[in-house]
Enzyme design. Structure first.
Site, PDB file in Angstrom:
ATOM      1  N   HIS A  25       0.845  -1.205   0.000  1.00 29.28           N
ATOM      2  CA  HIS A  25       0.000   0.000   0.000  1.00 29.28           C
ATOM      3  C   HIS A  25       0.870   1.242   0.000  1.00 29.28           C
ATOM      4  O   HIS A  25       1.544   1.545   0.986  1.00 29.28           O
ATOM      5  CB  HIS A  25      -0.927   0.002   1.217  1.00 29.28           C
ATOM      6  CG  HIS A  25      -1.972   1.071   1.157  1.00 29.28           C
ATOM      7  ND1 HIS A  25      -3.010   1.050   0.250  1.00 29.28           N
ATOM      8  CD2 HIS A  25      -2.140   2.219   1.871  1.00 29.28           C
ATOM      9  CE1 HIS A  25      -3.779   2.115   0.413  1.00 29.28           C
ATOM     10  NE2 HIS A  25      -3.267   2.856   1.392  1.00 29.28           N
ATOM     11  N   ARG A  33      -3.375  16.996   6.604  1.00 25.51           N
ATOM     12  CA  ARG A  33      -4.368  16.984   5.532  1.00 25.51           C
ATOM     13  C   ARG A  33      -4.217  18.200   4.620  1.00 25.51           C
ATOM     14  O   ARG A  33      -4.296  18.100   3.401  1.00 25.51           O
ATOM     15  CB  ARG A  33      -5.769  16.949   6.147  1.00 25.51           C
ATOM     16  CG  ARG A  33      -6.852  16.677   5.130  1.00 25.51           C
ATOM     17  CD  ARG A  33      -8.181  16.495   5.853  1.00 25.51           C
ATOM     18  NE  ARG A  33      -9.216  17.202   5.126  1.00 25.51           N
ATOM     19  CZ  ARG A  33     -10.284  16.600   4.625  1.00 25.51           C
ATOM     20  NH1 ARG A  33     -10.461  15.324   4.769  1.00 25.51           N
ATOM     21  NH2 ARG A  33     -11.191  17.305   3.979  1.00 25.51           N
ATOM     22  N   HIS A  89     -11.885   3.631  -3.084  1.00 25.88           N
ATOM     23  CA  HIS A  89     -11.140   4.412  -2.090  1.00 25.88           C
ATOM     24  C   HIS A  89     -11.570   4.053  -0.678  1.00 25.88           C
ATOM     25  O   HIS A  89     -10.741   3.759   0.185  1.00 25.88           O
ATOM     26  CB  HIS A  89     -11.284   5.920  -2.322  1.00 25.88           C
ATOM     27  CG  HIS A  89     -10.505   6.698  -1.299  1.00 25.88           C
ATOM     28  ND1 HIS A  89     -11.020   7.019  -0.056  1.00 25.88           N
ATOM     29  CD2 HIS A  89      -9.234   7.157  -1.297  1.00 25.88           C
ATOM     30  CE1 HIS A  89     -10.089   7.651   0.654  1.00 25.88           C
ATOM     31  NE2 HIS A  89      -9.000   7.748  -0.080  1.00 25.88           N
ATOM     32  N   ARG A  99     -16.658   5.771   2.374  1.00 23.93           N
ATOM     33  CA  ARG A  99     -17.034   7.198   2.356  1.00 23.93           C
ATOM     34  C   ARG A  99     -16.992   7.776   0.955  1.00 23.93           C
ATOM     35  O   ARG A  99     -17.751   8.680   0.626  1.00 23.93           O
ATOM     36  CB  ARG A  99     -16.063   8.020   3.222  1.00 23.93           C
ATOM     37  CG  ARG A  99     -16.297   7.930   4.701  1.00 23.93           C
ATOM     38  CD  ARG A  99     -15.244   8.722   5.450  1.00 23.93           C
ATOM     39  NE  ARG A  99     -13.909   8.258   5.142  1.00 23.93           N
ATOM     40  CZ  ARG A  99     -12.954   8.999   4.572  1.00 23.93           C
ATOM     41  NH1 ARG A  99     -13.181  10.253   4.257  1.00 23.93           N
ATOM     42  NH2 ARG A  99     -11.764   8.482   4.334  1.00 23.93           N
ATOM     43  N   HIS A 115      -9.620   1.044   1.366  1.00 26.19           N
ATOM     44  CA  HIS A 115      -9.344   1.525   2.727  1.00 26.19           C
ATOM     45  C   HIS A 115     -10.530   1.148   3.615  1.00 26.19           C
ATOM     46  O   HIS A 115     -11.680   1.347   3.222  1.00 26.19           O
ATOM     47  CB  HIS A 115      -9.252   3.062   2.758  1.00 26.19           C
ATOM     48  CG  HIS A 115      -8.024   3.646   2.130  1.00 26.19           C
ATOM     49  ND1 HIS A 115      -8.083   4.619   1.164  1.00 26.19           N
ATOM     50  CD2 HIS A 115      -6.709   3.432   2.370  1.00 26.19           C
ATOM     51  CE1 HIS A 115      -6.851   4.976   0.820  1.00 26.19           C
ATOM     52  NE2 HIS A 115      -5.998   4.267   1.532  1.00 26.19           N
ATOM     53  N   GLU A 126     -10.200   3.210   8.874  1.00 27.91           N
ATOM     54  CA  GLU A 126      -8.938   3.771   9.351  1.00 27.91           C
ATOM     55  C   GLU A 126      -9.197   4.659  10.561  1.00 27.91           C
ATOM     56  O   GLU A 126      -8.390   4.722  11.478  1.00 27.91           O
ATOM     57  CB  GLU A 126      -8.255   4.583   8.235  1.00 27.91           C
ATOM     58  CG  GLU A 126      -6.922   5.192   8.665  1.00 27.91           C
ATOM     59  CD  GLU A 126      -6.192   5.919   7.541  1.00 27.91           C
ATOM     60  OE1 GLU A 126      -6.774   6.019   6.437  1.00 27.91           O
ATOM     61  OE2 GLU A 126      -5.065   6.386   7.767  1.00 27.91           O
ATOM     62  N   HIS A 179      -5.696  -1.021   6.494  1.00 22.43           N
ATOM     63  CA  HIS A 179      -5.814  -0.516   7.865  1.00 22.43           C
ATOM     64  C   HIS A 179      -6.652  -1.467   8.735  1.00 22.43           C
ATOM     65  O   HIS A 179      -6.155  -2.061   9.650  1.00 22.43           O
ATOM     66  CB  HIS A 179      -6.362   0.915   7.945  1.00 22.43           C
ATOM     67  CG  HIS A 179      -5.567   1.906   7.171  1.00 22.43           C
ATOM     68  ND1 HIS A 179      -4.227   2.108   7.391  1.00 22.43           N
ATOM     69  CD2 HIS A 179      -5.910   2.729   6.130  1.00 22.43           C
ATOM     70  CE1 HIS A 179      -3.766   3.028   6.544  1.00 22.43           C
ATOM     71  NE2 HIS A 179      -4.771   3.415   5.764  1.00 22.43           N
ATOM     72  N   ASP A 193       2.304   3.174   2.897  1.00 26.60           N
ATOM     73  CA  ASP A 193       1.175   4.104   2.844  1.00 26.60           C
ATOM     74  C   ASP A 193       1.607   5.559   2.655  1.00 26.60           C
ATOM     75  O   ASP A 193       1.912   5.983   1.560  1.00 26.60           O
ATOM     76  CB  ASP A 193       0.325   3.919   4.115  1.00 26.60           C
ATOM     77  CG  ASP A 193      -1.006   4.664   4.052  1.00 26.60           C
ATOM     78  OD1 ASP A 193      -1.324   5.221   2.993  1.00 26.60           O
ATOM     79  OD2 ASP A 193      -1.727   4.686   5.067  1.00 26.60           O
TER      80      ASP A 193
HETATM   81 ZN   LIG Z   1      -3.876   4.785   1.945  1.00 31.48          ZN
END
Ligand SMILES: [Zn+2]
Length: 465
Positions: free
Chosen positions: A68, A91, A223, A226, A250, A253, A287, A338
Site C-alpha cells: 500500500h 491533511r 477508495h 465514504r 481503505h 482507518e 488498515h 502508505d
Molecule cells: Zn492509503
C-alpha cells in the site's frame, strides 16, 4: 537463443518451509528461479556457475512487497510534523501537494520514491492511485496519463508495480446516505460514477490476465465506503473480476468512517463491503483499525487480505488494529508504507507485533516468520503476483539481501538471523536487490538511478516550490 543462467551464493537464506539455511546456491534463467540448493559451500559451487556467480553475504530473503503506497505523500515527510503536527497540518499539506502535481513532476517524484523503495528491499509496489485528472477535474488528452506516469516511474526505478487504479467519487457520506460532492483538490480524483471509472480503467490496455508488461499489472481499488456509494461499487467489482485483478479498499482507518457508515447504512463499513461483494480472496482491506461486532469474522471468513501500515497509523494517530485476531480468523496479513512517513518494511513488520504488545500488555503474538511472510509471499499474492515472494524453483527471481555486519545486527547467529532482521534491521541494512533475475541494487547502490537522495531532493523541491 536460451536465456542466460544466473547464479547467486547466499551466506544465509530464508527458504519456505525450511527456515534459514546456510550456503544456498540460487540459480535462475530469465526471470525465474530454476534451482535452490542449500548446504553448498562456496568451494562446492559447480565450475559452470562460477564465472558469473554473485556472492551474497548476509541474510537473503525473497523480494519485499509494499502492498500500500501513495507515492506523492513522500513530499510530505517532515513537512507534516512541523509545529505540533496535527491531523489538519497533514491533511492541508497533502491536498496542497495533490493540487500541484502534473505528469512531469509526478514522474520525477514517483521515480525517486520507488528508487528509495528499491534501496529498502522493495521489489514490488502496490500503488493506490487516485490522482487521475487535471486540477479541477478536466481530463488529460490520455485520461490515464497519470497512471501511465506511475508505471513508467516504476520501470525507471526497476521494480514491479501493481497499479491499483482507484475509484474515488464523493467527498463524504451524508447521514441520509447521500454522497457529498467532491470539492477543491478532490475534483481531480473523480470519474463521475463507477461505469465512468471502469471505462477509463479499460483504457489502460491490460491483457485478459491484467498484465501491462512483464513488471506491471493492473488492480482495482475502491477508495473507501465514504468515497464510493454502494451502487457505484458494482462496476468496480465486475471490472476486477473481468481482469482477475486484485481489489483493494481503505477500511475503518478512523472512527469517523464507522460513524458515517452506521448513520447512512445502519451497517459497519466491513458489513457494507461484505454485502456489496467486495471482500474475498482477491480483496485487500487497508488498515482495518476500528473493527467491531462481526467485522473480524466477515473479513477472516472471506479470506480477505488485511494490509497493515503501522508507521502511518501511528503517525496519523489512527490507532492499533486487531492484527492477531484478523490473522487467526483467516486474513493473510500484508504490509504497506502508505503515507511514506518512513519507507522501511522491517519497521512495519515489527510494529505489527509491537503494537499488539502495547495494546494487550503481553508479548508473543507473531513469530518472525509470520511477519516476514506478510512482507513477502502474502504481500505479493495480494498484489496479483502469487508466483513471487518465495525463493523456490519456479518462482519469480526476486531477492533482497540484508547485511548482518552493521552495528544494529552485528552478533547475529544463523538461529537468530530472521528474528534479528525482522526486529532490529533497518532499510539501510539492505545491500543487494534482484528483480526478475537482474541486479537492481548492488552493495547498497541503485544501479539505474545513480544518486537517489539527489533525485528525491530535486523532485520534492519541484513539488513544494
Ligand atoms: Zn492509503
Amino acid at each position: 537463443m536460451n536465456a542466460p543462467v544466473r547464479a547467486w551464493h547466499a551466506e544465509l537464506a530464508w527458504l519456505p518451509g525450511h527456515g534459514v539455511r546456510p550456503d544456498v546456491l540460487i540459480e535462475a534463467t530469465g526471470d525465474r528461479f530454476t534451482a535452490v540448493t542449500p548446504d553448498v559451500p562456496a568451494a562446492g559451487v559447480p565450475d559452470g556457475l562460477r564465472a558469473g556467480l554473485t556472492r551474497l553475504p548476509g541474510l537473503t530473503l525473497p523480494g519485499l512487497a509494499n502492498a500500500h503506497s501513495h507515492a506523492f505523500h513522500r513530499a510530505l515527510r517532515g513537512a507534516t510534523q512541523v509545529g505540533l503536527g496535527t491531523f489538519w497540518t497533514w491533511r492541508e499539506r497533502m491536498y496542497q501537494v495533490a493540487a500541484s502535481l502534473d505528469p512531469d513532476t509526478y514522474l520525477a517524484l514517483a521515480r525517486a520514491v520507488y528508487a528509495e523503495m528499491a534501496l529498502a528491499g522493495v521489489t514490488c509496489v502496490g500503488e493506490f492511485h487516485y490522482l487521475h485528472h487535471r486540477p479541477g477535474g478536466t481530463r488529460y488528452a490520455d485520461p490515464n496519463e497519470m497512471g501511465r506516469v506511475l508505471i513508467a516511474a516504476a520501470a525507471q526505478a526497476g521494480l514491479r508495480i501493481t497499479l491499483l487504479d482507484t475509484c474515488y467519487l464523493s467527498g463524504g457520506l451524508g447521514p441520509d446516505g447521500e454522497p457529498e460532492p467532491l470539492v477543491g483538490p478532490q475534483l481531480r480524483f473523480g470519474d463521475h460514477d463507477g461505469e465512468g471509472w471502469a471505462a477509463r480503467a479499460d483504457g489502460l490496455g491490460a491483457d485478459e490476465h491484467g498484465l501491462l508488461g512483464p513488471l506491471a499489472r493492473v488492480g482495482a481499488a475502491i477508495h473507501s465506503v465514504r468515497a464510493v456509494p454502494v451502487a457505484q461499487m458494482h462496476p468496480v467489482i465486475a471490472w476486477a473480476q473481468r481482469y482477475g485483478a486484485p481489489l483493494h479498499v481503505h477500511l475503518s482507518e478512523q472512527r469517523a468512517e464507522n460513524e458515517a457508515s452506521l448513520a447512512a447504512y445502519r451497517r459497519t463499513p466491513t458489513e457494507v463491503l461484505y454485502d456489496a461483494g467486495v471482500l474475498g480472496p482477491r480483496g485487500t482491506v487497508v488498515h482495518a483499525t476500528h473493527l467491531v461486532g462481526r467485522d473480524v469474522d466477515l473479513l477472516g471468513g472471506s479470506r480477505t487480505y488485511a494490509c497493515l501500515c503501522p508507521t502511518t497509523e501511528a503517525d496519523l494517530a489512527d490507532g492499533i488494529g486487531p492484527a492477531r485476531a484478523l490473522a487467526t480468523a483467516g486474513c493473510p496479513l500484508t504490509l504497506g508504507s502508505d503515507s511514506q512517513a518512513v519507507i522501511d518494511l522491517f519497521e512495519e513488520a515489527r510494529r505489527v507485533e509491537l503494537g499488539e504488545r502495547l495494546a494487550s500488555g503481553q508479548r508473543g503474538h507473531f513469530r518472525a516468520g509470520e511477519l516476514a511472510r506478510a512482507g513477502t509471499t502474502d504481500g505479493h499474492a495480494s498484489l496479483g503476483w502469487p508466483d513471487a515472494g518465495e525463493i523456490a524453483a519456479g518462482a519469480i527471481a526476486d531477492l533482497v539481501t540484508v547485511g548482518l555486519d552493521s552495528p544494529r545486527l552485528a552478533g547475529v547467529t544463523r538461529t537468530t538471523a530472521l528474528a534479528s532482521v525482522v526486529f532490529a534491521a533497518s532499510a539501510a541494512d539492505v545491500r543487494n536487490v534482484v528483480v526478475g533475475g537482474q541486479d537492481l541494487v548492488r552493495d547498497g547502490r541503485h544501479l539505474l538511478i545513480e544518486d537517489v537522495p539527489a533525485a528525491l531532493t530535486a523532485a520534492i523541491r519541484a513539488v513544494l516550490g
